[in-house]
Design a protein around this motif. Structure first.
Motif, PDB file in Angstrom:
ATOM      1  N   ASN A 119       0.865  -1.622  -0.197  1.00  0.00           N
ATOM      2  CA  ASN A 119       0.546  -0.261   0.295  1.00  0.00           C
ATOM      3  C   ASN A 119       0.792   1.540   0.225  1.00  0.00           C
ATOM      4  N   PRO A 120       0.365   2.223  -1.083  1.00  0.00           N
ATOM      5  CA  PRO A 120       1.778   3.565  -1.310  1.00  0.00           C
ATOM      6  C   PRO A 120       1.571   4.599   0.284  1.00  0.00           C
ATOM      7  N   LEU A 121      -0.322   4.104   0.747  1.00  0.00           N
ATOM      8  CA  LEU A 121       0.065   5.144   1.648  1.00  0.00           C
ATOM      9  C   LEU A 121       0.737   5.100   3.101  1.00  0.00           C
ATOM     10  N   THR A 126       1.494   4.756  10.122  1.00  0.00           N
ATOM     11  CA  THR A 126       0.679   3.284   9.892  1.00  0.00           C
ATOM     12  C   THR A 126       0.140   2.281  11.060  1.00  0.00           C
ATOM     13  N   VAL A 190      -2.490  -3.216   8.381  1.00  0.00           N
ATOM     14  CA  VAL A 190      -3.057  -1.877   7.477  1.00  0.00           C
ATOM     15  C   VAL A 190      -3.759  -1.168   8.652  1.00  0.00           C
ATOM     16  N   PHE A 300       6.089  13.316   6.577  1.00  0.00           N
ATOM     17  CA  PHE A 300       5.519  13.099   4.883  1.00  0.00           C
ATOM     18  C   PHE A 300       7.582  11.896   3.932  1.00  0.00           C
ATOM     19  N   LEU A 303       6.497   8.860   3.571  1.00  0.00           N
ATOM     20  CA  LEU A 303       5.434   7.964   2.837  1.00  0.00           C
ATOM     21  C   LEU A 303       6.448   8.562   1.437  1.00  0.00           C
ATOM     22  N   GLN A 307       8.138   6.242  -2.488  1.00  0.00           N
ATOM     23  CA  GLN A 307       7.392   6.621  -3.779  1.00  0.00           C
ATOM     24  C   GLN A 307       7.997   7.136  -4.933  1.00  0.00           C
ATOM     25  N   ARG A 311      10.125   5.734  -8.212  1.00  0.00           N
ATOM     26  CA  ARG A 311      10.123   6.363  -9.499  1.00  0.00           C
ATOM     27  C   ARG A 311      11.415   6.652 -10.433  1.00  0.00           C
ATOM     28  N   ALA A 354       7.434  18.438   3.780  1.00  0.00           N
ATOM     29  CA  ALA A 354       6.265  18.163   2.694  1.00  0.00           C
ATOM     30  C   ALA A 354       6.399  19.212   1.481  1.00  0.00           C
ATOM     31  N   VAL A 355       6.621  20.398   2.023  1.00  0.00           N
ATOM     32  CA  VAL A 355       6.089  21.935   1.342  1.00  0.00           C
ATOM     33  C   VAL A 355       7.473  21.357   0.015  1.00  0.00           C
ATOM     34  N   ALA A 358       6.448  17.155  -1.464  1.00  0.00           N
ATOM     35  CA  ALA A 358       4.793  16.924  -2.637  1.00  0.00           C
ATOM     36  C   ALA A 358       4.743  17.413  -3.672  1.00  0.00           C
ATOM     37  N   LEU A 361       7.110  14.629  -5.556  1.00  0.00           N
ATOM     38  CA  LEU A 361       6.666  13.392  -5.939  1.00  0.00           C
ATOM     39  C   LEU A 361       5.053  13.604  -6.762  1.00  0.00           C
ATOM     40  N   LEU A 362       4.469  15.129  -6.706  1.00  0.00           N
ATOM     41  CA  LEU A 362       3.776  15.231  -8.001  1.00  0.00           C
ATOM     42  C   LEU A 362       3.974  15.415  -9.392  1.00  0.00           C
ATOM     43  N   LEU A 365       4.515  12.180 -10.741  1.00  0.00           N
ATOM     44  CA  LEU A 365       3.581  10.886 -10.559  1.00  0.00           C
ATOM     45  C   LEU A 365       3.186  11.871 -12.105  1.00  0.00           C
TER      46      LEU A 365
END
Lengths: 374, 351
Positions: A119-121, A126, A190, A300, A303, A307, A311, A354-355, A358, A361-362, A365
Motif C-alpha cells: 500500500n503506497p500510503l 500506519t 494496515v 511525509f 511516505l 515513492q 519512480r 512536505a512542502v 510533495a 512526488l507530484l 506522478l
C-alpha cells in the motif's frame, strides 16, 4: 551508510554494458561462476547519484546559520583545517548528520512498510509509531507545562527523546500484536494500524486542547519534527540502529521480492512467510521509533521517499537502498530551506519536508510513463 | 450473507437467494434507520440539564418559552441537526473515497478536502484576522473545493488519467503540502494555533445554527451525486477495462464521485471540524453489513455515520458531566477499539 557500497560494486560493469546498448535501462544478468543475479542499471545508478546530491546538500546545510561558511571552507574544516573547525564539528555537523540519518531511517522504514502491506500510503504512521510517540510527548508537555505550574521545561526536554522512543516502540508493537492472528496479514496490519493511529491522534489533539496555548505550540513544534539543537547524542543511536539494521534488512530483501508473489507461492518457494514478514516489519518499527525519538515524527519522508525513489529508479516496488538515500536527501534539503527561507525565523524541518517533497512526488506522478502499481 | 430459509437438501433457486439477500439488506437498512432515530432522540434528551422526553416533544411542537424549551430549541436541536448532517455526509464521503481510490487507508480528507479547509481557515485568521465562526466556515468550504480540484487535476494529469493509485498519491501529497503550510502558520501565529487546535478536535456544540440551512443544499446535492455514482463504482471495482466495456464513462464517473466527496466533506468539516476518522472507519463497519455493493453500502454508511457521531456526542456529554469531551475524541475512543475488534474478528472485505 556503507551498505550501498556492496550493491554499487557491479555498477561500473553494468554502466559500460548499458552504454553499449544505448542505455535502455533494462535488466541484465550478472554471472560469476555459479552465482548470478539481475541488475537494472538505472536502479543501481540512482544510488550514487542520490549520494552525490546528499553530500552536496549536507555541505550547504553545514554552511548555513548565523555565521555563513562557504562550501569549500566546510569541506576543508571537515578534512581538519582548524579555522572553522569548532563551528562545523561541534555545532553544525551533528545537526546535519542527525537529519541525514533520521531521513534515511524513515525512508527505509517506509519502503519496508509499503512493500509488505502493498500500500503506497503506508508509513510508520500506519504502524501507529508517530502518533503514539506524539501522544506521549504531548502528555509530558502539557503535564510539565506552565498550566501545571511549570515543572521545569529543561527536565522535560531531557526526558522527551526517551519517552518518545518508548511510546513509539510500544505503539508499533501493540499494532503488530493486535494485527497478528494465525499469521500476519499485510491488509489486516494496515487496518489495525489506522484504527490505532486514529485513536492516538485524537488523544493527542485532546491533550493539546487541554493545555495552555504556549504549551500546545511547544508540543506542536516537536510533533512537526525538528532538528534544532541536535547534538552528537542524537546522532549515535540512529547511526547505530542503521549500522545494525540496514545490512540485515538488505539480506531480508530477497524475501521481500518473493513475498510479493503472494503467500502460497512464497511458501512453495520455501519461505517462512510469517516469520520473514514479522522480522521485516519489526525492523521498520525499530527504525522509525529511533528516528522519531531523535527528531520527532517527520511524517511525509517515510511516505514520499520510497515513492520518489521507485519512480526515479523505474522499479516495480520501492528500492530499499534508493529509498534510504532519497529519505536522507529530502530531509537535509528541507533543513536547508527551513533554516534560510524565512530570515531569522527557523521553522521546524517537518514543515518543509512536505512542502519540498510533495511537488517533487507530484511532478514524478504526472510525468510517469507507465501505469504504476504496488 | 444469509441465504434465505432453504430446506436442507433442497437447493434454493438463484432468484430466491437474491430475493432473500435483498430482504435481509432491507431489514438491516430499517434497523439502521431506527438506530439513527434513537441516537437523535438521545441527543435531544440527554445533557447536563435534565429535560424529560415529553418536554422535549413539547419544545419542538409547541414552544412556550420555558427554560427547557430554550435549552432544547437553541442548543440541542441544532446540535443534533449538525450531527445528522455531518455524520451522514462523512459516512457517505468515506465510502466514496475508499471506492474510488480502492484503498482501505483512504478517509474523506485524503483528497485534500480537510487540509484545504484547514489551510483556508488558518490563512483567513492569519491574514485577515477573521474570528467569526460564520465567516471562516465559508473560507473553509472554498479551500476544500479548491484543494480537491487540484488533487483531481494532478491525479488525472499523467498517462492513463486518474487511477486509484494516482488519486491516492496525489491526494496524500497535496494533503501533506497543505498540512506543512498550516503547521508553519500556526507555529508563527498564536491566535491561529488556538482556533486550529479546537477545530482539529471537532465539535458539534457551539456551532452557529444559522449556517445549517446554507450548508444543507450542498450536502443534499452531494448525496444525490453519490447515489448516481453507485452503479459506476460497482463496475469500477471490477477494474477500469471491465467498467468501460460495461458502458461506463470512467472520467465522468471519477469526476462525479470527486464532486460528491468534496461537497459532502467540505460542508461537514467546515461546520464541525476535522472528524475525518468517522469517514475512515464507518465504511469498513458498513461493508461488513452490506457487502461490496455500493448501492447498499452508501446508504448504510450514511446512516451508520450519523448514528455513530450522535452516539459519540451523547457519550461525550455523559462522561464529564456537567462539562463535556469533544465529539472527535469520543468518536476515536469508541470507534477505534470497535473497529480494531471488527478487523480482528473477521476477514476484512478487500477493496
Amino acid at each position: 551508510m556503507s551498505a550501498p557500497a556492496a550493491r554499487t560494486a557491479p555498477a561500473a560493469e553494468t554502466a559500460e554494458t548499458a552504454g553499449k546498448a544505448g542505455g535502455t535501462g533494462g535488466p541484465r544478468a550478472l554471472r560469476a561462476g555459479r552465482v548470478s543475479f539481475r541488475v537494472r542499471p538505472r536502479a543501481v545508478l540512482v544510488v550514487p547519484a542520490g549520494l552525490a546530491v546528499l553530500a552536496l546538500l549536507m555541505a550547504v546545510d553545514i554552511g548555513r546559520g548565523d555565521f555563513p561558511i562557504g562550501v569549500g571552507d566546510v569541506v576543508r574544516a571537515l578534512l581538519g583545517d582548524p579555522e572553522h573547525r569548532f563551528v562545523v564539528m561541534e555545532l553544525r555537523l551533528p545537526r546535519v548528520l542527525t537529519g541525514a540519518l533520521v531521513g534515511a531511517a524513515f525512508g527505509l522504514a517506509g519502503a519496508l512498510t509499503q512493500s509488505i502491506t502493498r500500500n503506497p500510503l503506508a508509513s510508520p504512521d500506519t504502524l501507529g509509531i508517530s502518533q503514539a510517540a506524539s501522544v506521549v510527548v504531548a502528555a509530558i508537555t502539557v503535564a510539565t507545562g506552565s498550566a501545571a505550574g511549570g515543572a521545569g521545561g529543561a527536565l522535560a526536554s531531557v526526558g522527551i527523546p526517551f519517552a518518545a522512543l518508548a511510546g513509539g516502540l510500544a505503539g508499533g508493537v501493540l499494532v503488530y500484536l493486535l494485527a497478528w492472528r494465525q499469521g500476519l496479514d499485510g491488509y489486516r496490519l494496515v487496518l489495525v494500524g489506522i484504527g490505532f493511529a486514529g485513536v492516538a491522534a485524537n488523544v493527542k489533539w485532546w491533550l493539546l486542547a487541554l493545555g495552555d496555548v504556549n504549551d500546545a505550540g511547544r508540543a506542536m513544534a516537536w510533533i512537526t519534527g525538528s532538528l534544532n539543537a541536535r547534538g552528537w547524542e542524537h546522532v549515535r543511536p540512529v547511526a547505530l540502529a542503521l549500522a545494525v539494521l540496514v545490512p540485515l534488512v538488505l539480506i531480508g530483501a530477497f524475501a521481500l521480492g518473493t513475498l510479493r508473489l503472494g503467500d502460497e507461492p512464497a511458501r512453495g518457494l520455501g519461505l517462512r512467510v510469517n516469520l520473514d514478514r514479522s522480522l521485516l516489519i519489526l525492523a521498520a518499527i525499530v527504525l522509525a521509533s529511533i528516528a522519531t525519538a531523535a527528531a520527532g515524527p517527520i511524517e511525509f519522508v517515510a511516505l514520499a521517499a520510497p515513492q520518489i525513489a521507485l519512480r526515479l529508479a523505474g522499479t516495480g516496488q520501492p528500492p530499499l537502498v534508493g529509498s534510504t538515500v532519497t529519505g536522507a536527501a529530502l530531509t537535509v534539503g528541507a533543513d536547508v530551506i527551513a533554516r534560510t527561507a524565512f530570515g531569522a525565523v527557523e521553522l521546524p524541518v517537518g514543515v518543509v519536508t512536505a512542502v519540498l517533497g510533495a511537488p517533487l512526488l507530484l511532478y514524478l506522478l504526472v510525468r510517469s510513463r507507465r501505469k504504476a502499481t504496488l | 450473507m444469509v441465504t434465505g430459509a432453504a430446506r436442507p437438501g433442497a437447493l434454493p433457486s438463484a432468484g430466491s437467494v437474491l430475493d432473500a439477500a435483498r430482504r435481509h439488506r432491507a431489514a438491516v437498512l430499517l434497523g439502521l434507520v431506527l438506530l439513527t432515530a434513537l441516537a437523535a432522540l438521545a441527543s435531544l434528551v440527554i445533557g447536563a440539564r435534565h429535560v424529560p422526553a415529553g418536554a422535549v416533544w413539547g419544545a419542538i411542537v409547541s414552544p412556550s418559552g420555558t427554560e427547557d424549551d430554550i435549552v432544547v430549541r437553541s442548543l440541542r436541536l441544532p446540535r443534533t441537526a449538525f450531527g445528522l448532517l455531518a455524520g451522514t455526509a462523512l459516512g457517505v464521503a468515506g465510502a466514496l473515497t475508499q471506492g474510488h481510490t480502492r484503498n482501505p487507508l483512504a478517509d474523506p480528507g485524503l483528497l485534500g478536502v480537510t487540509q484545504g479547509a484547514a489551510f483556508a481557515m488558518v490563512l483567513s485568521i492569519f491574514t485577515l484576522g477573521v474570528t467569526g465562526v460564520r465567516t471562516y466556515i465559508w473560507f473553509g468550504f472554498a479551500g476544500a473545493l479548491l484543494a480537491s480540484v487540484l488533487v483531481f487535476a494532478l491525479g488525472g494529469a499523467g498517462r492513463g488519467g486518474a487511477t486509484p493509485l494516482t488519486l491516492a498519491l496525489a491526494g496524500a501529497a497535496v494533503t501533506a503540502f497543505l498540512h506543512g503550510l498550516v503547521a508553519g502558520l500556526v507555529l508563527i501565529d498564536q491566535q491561529a494555533m488556538d482556533t486550529y487546535r479546537f477545530w482539529q478536535a471537532g465539535a458539534l456544540a457551539g456551532r452557529d445554527a444559522g449556517v445549517l440551512p446554507a450548508l444543507l443544499p450542498f450536502v443534499l446535492a452531494g448525496l444525490v451525486l453519490a447515489m448516481v455514482n453507485a452503479p459506476a463504482l460497482n463496475a469500477l471495482a471490477l477494474g477500469e477495462d471491465v467498467a468501460r466495456s460495461l458502458g461506463h464513462r470512467i472520467r465522468l464517473a471519477r469526476a462525479v464521485g470527486i464532486t460528491a466527496i468534496t461537497l459532502l466533506t467540505g460542508a461537514a468539516v467546515a461546520a464541525c471540524g476535522a472528524l475525518a476518522f468517522l469517514g475512515l472507519i464507518v465504511p469498513h463497519l458498513a461493508r461488513a453489513l452490506s457487502g461490496p455493493d455500493h448501492r447498499w453500502l452508501l446508504p448504510f454508511s450514511g446512516l451508520l455515520g450519523a448514528a455513530l457521531l450522535l452516539a459519540a456526542d451523547v457519550t461525550g456529554r455523559l462522561v464529564a458531566r456537567p462539562g463535556e469531551v469533544e465529539v472527535g475524541i469520543m468518536l476515536a475512543l469508541i470507534g477505534g477499539p470497535f473497529f480494531i475488534a471488527l478487523v480482528r474478528r473477521r476477514k476484512p472485505v478487500r477493496l
